[in-house]
Enzyme design. Structure first.
Site, mmCIF file in Angstrom:
data_model
loop_
_atom_site.group_PDB
_atom_site.id
_atom_site.type_symbol
_atom_site.label_atom_id
_atom_site.label_comp_id
_atom_site.label_asym_id
_atom_site.label_seq_id
_atom_site.Cartn_x
_atom_site.Cartn_y
_atom_site.Cartn_z
ATOM 1 N N LYS A 51 0.820 -1.225 0.000
ATOM 2 C CA LYS A 51 0.000 0.000 0.000
ATOM 3 C C LYS A 51 0.848 1.266 0.000
ATOM 4 O O LYS A 51 0.494 2.252 -0.645
ATOM 5 C CB LYS A 51 -0.916 0.021 1.235
ATOM 6 C CG LYS A 51 -1.990 -1.051 1.234
ATOM 7 C CD LYS A 51 -2.884 -0.899 2.459
ATOM 8 C CE LYS A 51 -3.769 -2.099 2.663
ATOM 9 N NZ LYS A 51 -4.693 -1.970 3.778
ATOM 10 N N ASP B 10 -9.818 2.214 2.699
ATOM 11 C CA ASP B 10 -9.814 1.662 4.064
ATOM 12 C C ASP B 10 -10.570 2.563 5.053
ATOM 13 O O ASP B 10 -11.287 2.073 5.930
ATOM 14 C CB ASP B 10 -8.379 1.464 4.566
ATOM 15 C CG ASP B 10 -7.739 0.186 4.017
ATOM 16 O OD1 ASP B 10 -8.489 -0.741 3.623
ATOM 17 O OD2 ASP B 10 -6.503 0.106 3.981
ATOM 18 N N ALA C 298 0.337 3.180 15.457
ATOM 19 C CA ALA C 298 0.937 4.287 14.695
ATOM 20 C C ALA C 298 1.514 3.773 13.381
ATOM 21 O O ALA C 298 2.383 4.400 12.800
ATOM 22 C CB ALA C 298 2.022 4.970 15.529
#
Ligand code: NDP
Length: 312
Positions: free
Chosen positions: A89, A125, A151
């Protein structure tokens, strides 16, 4: 689980498929439920629109170093749409022709649509997360106080979605302080006055007595803590649930279906849901982008549940 073969980069040299090809690229890709989910949707769509009878969704195992050449070959072979999963991604972000403006602050894309000039990238997403939380927990990101755990890439996408939708406040929690600070720095320009806080993982337990958690906080787990039964809790809900009961807990992990965090939420009587619905809705949005048509979300959900059962 689908019996569809796992394709490789080499298969693209001799690729011939007469219809409209879609694919997911990952490394590994063996456990992806995206092929049965999308092919079930396409079968349903073909019943009302014959155009979709020739559409098929494939899966490819592509190593990270091979991604640029794979994207070139998929474009040359006329693939219409691509999904990207771990670890592609972020790698793909700088290697495609155009990026949807909403995906720019995320720095990652999970959906590509073919254009003559190259791939146009989107990130579905965040839409998947927001839609799943509304559907499963009856909660909106807009106006919510949010405690976001993690994170990494998933947390970054979730945080951008929370801010873009106008959450009331966003508190980030992460085990490694340096990663937390890096995410905080990236998000600060997007906050537009929304209170944005950061806590180290270890600080949550120790500072919880002074830390004012609003009673209606939505807790979102975007860490990978919980993938293994032996993983620690990414946050101890019991430490604050008695005086500030969260409105809900959404765990982006869907396999296993019940993480230790979800088990703790249920034991405390807090509404909780796993990440399967996010998977379905991010997929539904991707298929909408490719097809410009309404998508049968129920067929996708049913297919995912069957694939997960077969996989268990
Ligand atoms: P990354 O590897 O980018 O980030 C992992 C995060 O998890 C980091 O914040 C890391 O903290 C934290 N973490 C890992 N192990 C632990 C631990 N033992 N205790 C506390 N924190 C831990 O992964 P992603 O962001 O890509 O994915 C995160 C999760 O989200 C995965 O489980 C993935 O399956 C899920 N996901 C689900 C989706 C869905 O559709 N439902 C979509 C995308 C992701 P640190 O900085 O300290 O290393």
């Amino acid at each position: 689980m689908s019996a569809d073969p796992i394709h490789t980069l080499a298969d693209l040299d001799t690729w011939s498929f007469p219809g409209t090809a879609l694919a997911v690229l990952g490394h590994p890709i063996k456990h992806s439920v995206s092929p049965p989910m999308h092919n079930a949707a396409l079968a349903e769509m073909a019943r009302r629109d014959a155009r979709f009878a020739s559409w098929k969704y494939f899966r490819f195992d592509i190593a990270p170093d091979d991604l640029p050449v794979a994207l070139e070959k998929l474009h040359a072979r006329n693939f219409h749409g691509i999904n990207l999963t771990v670890p592609h991604k972020i790698i793909a972000f700088d290697r495609i022709a155009a990026i949807d403006p909403a995906a720019l602050p995320i720095g990652a894309v999970n959906t590509l649509r073919r254009t003559p000039a190259g791939w146009h990238g989107y990130n579905t997403d965040g839409y998947g997360l927001a839609t799943a939380i509304r559907e499963d927990l009856g909660l909106d990101l807009a106006g919510a106080h949010i405690l976001l755990l993690g994170a990494g890439g998933a947390a970054r996408g979730a945080a951008v979605e929370c801010l873009q939708r106008g959450c009331a406040s966003l508190t980030l929690v992460n085990r490694t302080r340096a990663n937390l600070d890096a995410l905080l720095a990236q998000l600060t320009p997007l906050a537009n006055g929304i209170p944005l806080n950061a806590l180290s993982h270890s600080d949550v337990a120790t500072s919880v007595s002074e830390w004012s958690v609003p009673a209606d906080t939505l807790v979102i787990n975007a860490t990978s803590a919980g993938l293994k039964a032996s993983d620690p809790l990414p946050v101890d809900l019991a430490a604050f649930a008695s005086r500030a009961r969260p409105a809900g807990v959404y765990d982006m992990i869907y396999n296993p279906p019940e993480t230790p965090l979800l088990a703790q939420a249920r034991a405390l009587g807090i509404p909780a849901a796993n990440g399967l619905s996010m998977l379905v809705h991010q997929g539904a949005r991707a298929l909408e982008i490719w097809s410009d048509s309404p998508v049968p979300v129920d067929a996708m959900r049913t297919a995912v549940h069957s694939a997960m059962k077969a996989h268990a």
